[in-house]
Scaffold this active site. Structure first.
Site, PDB file in Angstrom:
ATOM      1  N   LEU A  23     -27.474 -45.924  39.123  1.00  6.69           N
ATOM      2  CA  LEU A  23     -28.669 -45.479  39.367  1.00  6.69           C
ATOM      3  C   LEU A  23     -29.241 -44.461  38.604  1.00  6.69           C
ATOM      4  O   LEU A  23     -30.445 -44.595  38.473  1.00  6.69           O
ATOM      5  CB  LEU A  23     -28.516 -44.720  40.890  1.00  6.69           C
ATOM      6  N   ASP A  75     -24.934 -53.209  39.081  1.00  9.61           N
ATOM      7  CA  ASP A  75     -25.619 -52.205  38.626  1.00  9.61           C
ATOM      8  C   ASP A  75     -26.925 -52.710  38.061  1.00  9.61           C
ATOM      9  O   ASP A  75     -27.854 -52.086  37.617  1.00  9.61           O
ATOM     10  CB  ASP A  75     -25.059 -51.307  37.844  1.00  9.61           C
ATOM     11  N   GLU A 144     -24.294 -48.180  29.824  1.00  2.00           N
ATOM     12  CA  GLU A 144     -23.817 -47.504  30.799  1.00  2.00           C
ATOM     13  C   GLU A 144     -22.063 -48.038  30.810  1.00  2.00           C
ATOM     14  O   GLU A 144     -21.928 -49.257  30.778  1.00  2.00           O
ATOM     15  CB  GLU A 144     -24.159 -47.637  32.341  1.00  2.00           C
ATOM     16  N   LYS A 193     -15.102 -26.467  37.428  1.00  6.65           N
ATOM     17  CA  LYS A 193     -13.645 -26.901  36.582  1.00  6.65           C
ATOM     18  C   LYS A 193     -13.691 -28.598  36.346  1.00  6.65           C
ATOM     19  O   LYS A 193     -13.076 -28.840  35.372  1.00  6.65           O
ATOM     20  CB  LYS A 193     -12.379 -26.249  37.228  1.00  6.65           C
ATOM     21  N   CYS A 385     -29.241 -68.702  51.158  1.00 10.17           N
ATOM     22  CA  CYS A 385     -28.077 -69.659  50.733  1.00 10.17           C
ATOM     23  C   CYS A 385     -27.218 -70.134  51.945  1.00 10.17           C
ATOM     24  O   CYS A 385     -27.616 -70.816  52.732  1.00 10.17           O
ATOM     25  CB  CYS A 385     -27.493 -68.833  49.804  1.00 10.17           C
ATOM     26  N   GLU A 409     -17.952 -77.753  52.988  1.00  7.40           N
ATOM     27  CA  GLU A 409     -16.942 -76.677  52.688  1.00  7.40           C
ATOM     28  C   GLU A 409     -16.082 -76.259  53.509  1.00  7.40           C
ATOM     29  O   GLU A 409     -15.044 -75.342  53.311  1.00  7.40           O
ATOM     30  CB  GLU A 409     -17.861 -75.610  52.255  1.00  7.40           C
ATOM     31  N   ARG A 466     -22.731 -74.290  45.614  1.00  9.85           N
ATOM     32  CA  ARG A 466     -22.209 -75.337  45.222  1.00  9.85           C
ATOM     33  C   ARG A 466     -22.438 -76.726  46.230  1.00  9.85           C
ATOM     34  O   ARG A 466     -22.452 -77.876  45.964  1.00  9.85           O
ATOM     35  CB  ARG A 466     -20.835 -75.430  45.429  1.00  9.85           C
ATOM     36  N   HIS A 511     -31.620 -67.331  46.103  1.00  7.43           N
ATOM     37  CA  HIS A 511     -31.451 -65.717  46.410  1.00  7.43           C
ATOM     38  C   HIS A 511     -32.704 -64.861  46.122  1.00  7.43           C
ATOM     39  O   HIS A 511     -32.761 -64.265  45.008  1.00  7.43           O
ATOM     40  CB  HIS A 511     -30.130 -65.430  45.717  1.00  7.43           C
ATOM     41  N   GLU A 513     -33.603 -62.175  47.087  1.00  7.91           N
ATOM     42  CA  GLU A 513     -33.286 -60.864  46.992  1.00  7.91           C
ATOM     43  C   GLU A 513     -33.176 -60.336  45.475  1.00  7.91           C
ATOM     44  O   GLU A 513     -33.003 -58.992  45.289  1.00  7.91           O
ATOM     45  CB  GLU A 513     -32.081 -60.452  47.787  1.00  7.91           C
TER      46      GLU A 513
HETATM   47  N1  GLN Z   1     -20.779 -71.392  50.104  1.00 10.25           N
HETATM   48  C1  GLN Z   1     -22.156 -71.893  49.812  1.00 10.25           C
HETATM   49  C2  GLN Z   1     -22.345 -72.782  48.834  1.00 10.25           C
HETATM   50  O1  GLN Z   1     -21.354 -72.724  47.770  1.00 10.25           O
HETATM   51  C3  GLN Z   1     -23.218 -70.707  49.914  1.00 10.25           C
HETATM   52  C4  GLN Z   1     -23.133 -69.808  48.486  1.00 10.25           C
HETATM   53  C5  GLN Z   1     -24.146 -68.721  48.708  1.00 10.25           C
HETATM   54  O2  GLN Z   1     -24.354 -68.299  49.995  1.00 10.25           O
HETATM   55  N2  GLN Z   1     -24.187 -68.006  47.542  1.00 10.25           N
HETATM   56  O3  GLN Z   1     -23.104 -73.735  48.433  1.00 10.25           O
END
Ligand code: GLN
Length: 544
Positions: A23, A75, A144, A193, A385, A409, A466, A511, A513
């Site tokens: 940060l 980071d 860093e 110190k 995801c 899965e 996957r 994702h 985010e």
């Molecule tokens: N495990 C799931 C996949 O591989 C979801 C992966 C995740 O949420 N990044 O598709």
């Protein structure tokens, strides 16, 4: 503002880990960019994994994914949220990658005749990695170093950065060391110190820090700053205090500027910089301090005790809150708890549910329980995801009545594999860097919530998975009201699903985010928080 050559800042840490070095480095990047400089950020990680992609979030928190598909340290998330310089594979380098490169070269015969050694071959490889970020369009590279001075595994990195001033000139390099001055209650004193010892260790290696950023719980005071300066051989004005920020991480850059760090760096590196402009940042902080509303979002995942496991999700929720003058309170719920408790007892009173990404079957049934609750009770739901995959399984089991529906899965012999392995994954045997990774384009269905929220019909988002929504079930889902509204450009992969007949039920295979910034919240997070706010207000009106 053209500079003569790229300058380098190295940020090291001492005394203890978890001082917020990432940060601080990101904040230094931000204040230099706000002075008109072109900055590149980089993280060196002294562990042997080639990248953090194969590690559990318990180890180093979330794995942060870049556009180019690199799986990196979290980071880099701070860097991207605070600064604008592009990041790529070269922005995160581990001991594992360095050794892999050197060993590959040795096998190829590049060092034929030589004994290959830590010094100079490993250290040269580290230097090459730092130097690769230099360029005509780069004023400052901020590197860093992960870990704490004194760690055995960090030594080759410290040795490499010690050598860089010899190569490019001392005047082009600046060493910033981050330390801690703990407050001892019994002595009623701040202690300097540990900082002195940590700098001593650095100097034994041959690095004299130019600037010390000292993390403190209480005011450092002029006396302590002078003492640290004298013992550590730095100027008093180069002892920069960084008090704990209880309130918001957005305060960090402003605090550094208050102590004159931007000016000091510019002077010491002889940079040509413009005036400081932090107006937008101060405005953001004003909004953080003065929210008009409050919502509670439940995040149901597997690593809820780990503060950094879903770092970018929490940050993105904050950004979205800022866009709506709303404080977002996160209720962290362990998915496994939902398998035992009545969902009502954990989820009643929340204004939104978010199920983030993940791997493996632990907690899956709890996530599915939570999604059923949100779907049936009209609570805004955002799946990311694995969160999207769970939403598909939930709908298949409870609306389509495909009782054993699952992802392959978690159950390879399920009768209804509504989530299945991507074709391109069928031949993959290695785990490292082998998922569908990085930026992919996606076309949005006209008129869908996704298209309305993004305000465009073509997007690019980052992936790491996957498995996929099984297209064989598409028609069945659509007929029952769960609609794929985002597809890969070849039309093959469903990247977004929605339930139009719900106040806000949207889930994505990617994702989002990783692409949200404080001044530019991600549209889907902003849309989700807006829906949560509407739900909250409705709840208040109804007195529930
Ligand atoms: N495990 C799931 C996949 O591989 C979801 C992966 C995740 O949420 N990044 O598709």
């Amino acid at each position: 503002m053209t500079q003569h050559a790229t300058k380098h800042i190295f940020v090291t840490g001492g005394v203890v880990s978890s001082l917020g070095k990432g940060l601080t480095a990101a904040s230094i990047g931000l204040i230099l960019e706000r002075r008109g400089l072109r900055v590149r950020m980089q993280k060196l990680d002294p562990y042997l994994n080639v990248d953090p992609g194969t590690m559990s979030p318990y180890q180093h928190g979330e794995v942060y994914v870049l556009d180019d598909g690199s799986e990196t340290d979290l980071d880099l998330g701070h860097y991207e949220r605070f600064t604008n310089g592009p990041l790529s594979r070269a922005s995160n380098c581990t001991t594992g990658r360095i050794y892999l490169n050197v060993i590959n070269k040795e096998r190829r015969g590049d060092y034929l005749g030589d004994t290959v050694q830590v010094v100079p071959h490993i250290t040269d490889e580290i230097k090459a990695c730092v130097m690769s970020l230099r360029g005509d369009d780069v004023d400052v590279v901020i590197t860093e170093l992960g870990g704490t001075v004194g760690d055995i595994e960090g030594l080759p990195f410290l040795e490499a950065i010690r050598q860089i001033p010899l190569q490019i000139g001392k005047q082009n390099c600046l060493f910033i060391h981050l330390t801690l001055a703990p407050y001892l209650k019994a002595a009623r004193e701040l202690k300097t110190k540990p900082t002195q010892h940590s700098v001593q260790q650095l100097r034994e290696i041959g690095i004299q820090p130019d600037v010390l950023v000292v993390r403190t719980e209480r005011d450092l005071g002029a006396g302590n700053a002078e003492k640290i300066a004298l013992h550590c051989n730095v100027e008093t004005r180069a002892v920069i205090e960084e008090p704990d920020k209880e309130f918001s991480i957005y305060e960090v850059p402003l605090g550094l500027v208050e102590h004159g760090l931007d000016e000091l760096i510019i002077e010491k590196l002889n940079l040509k910089a413009g005036p400081l402009d932090l107006t937008h940042w101060s405005e953001l902080l004003h909004r953080v301090r003065n929210p008009q509303h409050e919502v509670t979002i439940a995040v149901v995942g597997k690593y809820m005790q780990h503060k950094d496991a879903y770092k970018s999700i929490y940050e993105s929720l904050d950004h979205a809150g800022l866009a709506h003058s709303t404080r977002v309170l996160v209720k962290r719920i362990e998915a496994e708890e939902l398998q035992e408790a009545d969902p009502e007892s954990l989820l009643s009173g929340v204004d939104g549910l978010l199920v983030p990404g993940g791997f493996g079957m632990r907690g899956i049934e709890g996530k599915i329980e939570a999604i059923t609750y949100a779907r049936k009770n009209d609570i805004p739901f955002f799946g990311i995801c694995l969160g999207m995959q769970c939403a598909v399984i939930e709908f298949a089991r409870n609306v389509l009545h495909l009782e054993d529906a699952n992802s392959t899965e978690f159950s390879s012999d399920t009768g209804h594999p509504v989530i299945c392995l991507l074709d391109e994954q069928k031949q993959v045997t290695h785990k490292g860097a082998s998922m569908r990774l990085g930026a992919q384009n996606c076309d949005l269905k006209p008129g869908s919530r996704a298209e309305q929220t993004y305000e465009t019909s073509q997007i690019s988002e980052r992936h790491r998975h996957r498995y996929e929504f099984n297209p064989a079930y598409r028609k069945q889902f659509e007929a029952a009201g769960l609609i794929p509204t985002g597809y890969s450009p070849d039309g093959g992969l469903a990247e977004i699903i929605e339930i139009p007949d719900h106040p806000w039920f949207l889930a994505v295979q990617f994702h989002p985010e990783f692409k949200s910034k404080p001044p530019a919240p991600h549209p889907l997070f902003a849309g989700f928080v807006e829906a949560a706010l509407a739900h909250h207000q409705q709840r208040m009106q109804m007195g529930v």
